[in-house]
Design a protein around this motif. Structure first.
Motif, PDB file in Angstrom:
ATOM      1  N   THR A 187       0.845  -1.190   0.000  1.00 18.32           N
ATOM      2  CA  THR A 187       0.000   0.000   0.000  1.00 18.32           C
ATOM      3  C   THR A 187       0.881   1.241   0.000  1.00 18.32           C
ATOM      4  O   THR A 187       2.099   1.172   0.181  1.00 18.32           O
ATOM      5  CB  THR A 187      -0.907   0.020   1.233  1.00 18.32           C
ATOM      6  OG1 THR A 187      -0.092   0.115   2.392  1.00 18.32           O
ATOM      7  CG2 THR A 187      -1.791  -1.212   1.296  1.00 18.32           C
ATOM      8  N   GLU A 188       0.252   2.392  -0.181  1.00 15.12           N
ATOM      9  CA  GLU A 188       0.981   3.661  -0.204  1.00 15.12           C
ATOM     10  C   GLU A 188       1.691   3.905   1.125  1.00 15.12           C
ATOM     11  O   GLU A 188       2.836   4.368   1.165  1.00 15.12           O
ATOM     12  CB  GLU A 188      -0.006   4.797  -0.498  1.00 15.12           C
ATOM     13  CG  GLU A 188       0.652   6.129  -0.725  1.00 15.12           C
ATOM     14  CD  GLU A 188      -0.355   7.196  -1.105  1.00 15.12           C
ATOM     15  OE1 GLU A 188      -0.082   8.360  -0.785  1.00 15.12           O
ATOM     16  OE2 GLU A 188      -1.396   6.881  -1.716  1.00 15.12           O
ATOM     17  N   VAL A 189       1.042   3.577   2.208  1.00 19.50           N
ATOM     18  CA  VAL A 189       1.633   3.777   3.532  1.00 19.50           C
ATOM     19  C   VAL A 189       2.850   2.875   3.700  1.00 19.50           C
ATOM     20  O   VAL A 189       3.895   3.312   4.222  1.00 19.50           O
ATOM     21  CB  VAL A 189       0.581   3.506   4.640  1.00 19.50           C
ATOM     22  CG1 VAL A 189       1.213   3.551   6.016  1.00 19.50           C
ATOM     23  CG2 VAL A 189      -0.570   4.486   4.524  1.00 19.50           C
ATOM     24  N   GLU A 190       2.759   1.644   3.223  1.00 22.32           N
ATOM     25  CA  GLU A 190       3.903   0.722   3.335  1.00 22.32           C
ATOM     26  C   GLU A 190       5.071   1.211   2.497  1.00 22.32           C
ATOM     27  O   GLU A 190       6.240   1.138   2.921  1.00 22.32           O
ATOM     28  CB  GLU A 190       3.487  -0.689   2.900  1.00 22.32           C
ATOM     29  CG  GLU A 190       2.509  -1.356   3.847  1.00 22.32           C
ATOM     30  CD  GLU A 190       1.953  -2.665   3.310  1.00 22.32           C
ATOM     31  OE1 GLU A 190       1.454  -3.442   4.120  1.00 22.32           O
ATOM     32  OE2 GLU A 190       2.004  -2.901   2.067  1.00 22.32           O
TER      33      GLU A 190
ATOM     34  N   ALA B 256       6.693   4.070   4.261  1.00 24.99           N
ATOM     35  CA  ALA B 256       7.474   3.573   5.409  1.00 24.99           C
ATOM     36  C   ALA B 256       8.788   2.989   4.937  1.00 24.99           C
ATOM     37  O   ALA B 256       9.841   3.198   5.583  1.00 24.99           O
ATOM     38  CB  ALA B 256       6.668   2.539   6.178  1.00 24.99           C
TER      39      ALA B 256
END
Length: 142
Positions: free
Chosen positions: A128-131, A134
């Protein structure tokens, strides 16, 4: 001309048609047996044992009382064989129903195969974008 004939025979349409005719003849034998050997006796049972095939009217000539249609025809009399016509109609309706059910089944099978082929392949989901953010953050920290 011989080469033209060879080209004609070698076409896929002719071979498909030949296979269709052969299978159709075999299918006709199966359906005819189904009608004559299984369905007609059941119809006769429900109709009180009436055998339509021996129903006829003598138009001219003499036929012994109670003679079968075959015997009436063999005697040379002109007969109006309405019972055979009734059985032909019943046989046609049964055969048409069987063919309809077969075509319906084949069409459903084709549709299911087409749906399977047309179904889009689901790509495996990536991060995902968040991953991703990160990961970038962690790589910058190093």
């Amino acid at each position: 001309m011989l080469q033209e004939f060879k080209d004609f025979i070698a076409k896929g349409n002719v071979m498909d048609m030949a296979v269709g005719i052969i299978i159709g003849a075999a299918f006709t034998a199966i359906v005819s047996s189904l009608v004559a050997d299984l369905i007609n006796p059941i119809i006769g049972l429900f109709m009180g044992g009436i055998d339509f095939t021996n129903m006829y009217a003598v138009l001219s000539g003499s036929v012994p009382e109670g003679a079968s249609l075959e015997a009436a025809r063999d005697s040379g009399a002109a007969v109006f064989a309405y019972g055979s016509f009734i059985m032909a109609i019943i046989n046609f309706l049964i055969i048409a129903w069987v063919v309809f059910m077969l075509v319906r089944y084949v069409n459903k099978a084709k549709e299911s195969v087409a749906k399977e082929e047309d179904a889009p392949e689901v790509a495996p989901e990536g991060p995902t974008e968040v991953e991703l953010l990160a990961e970038i953050r962690d790589a910058l920290k190093k």
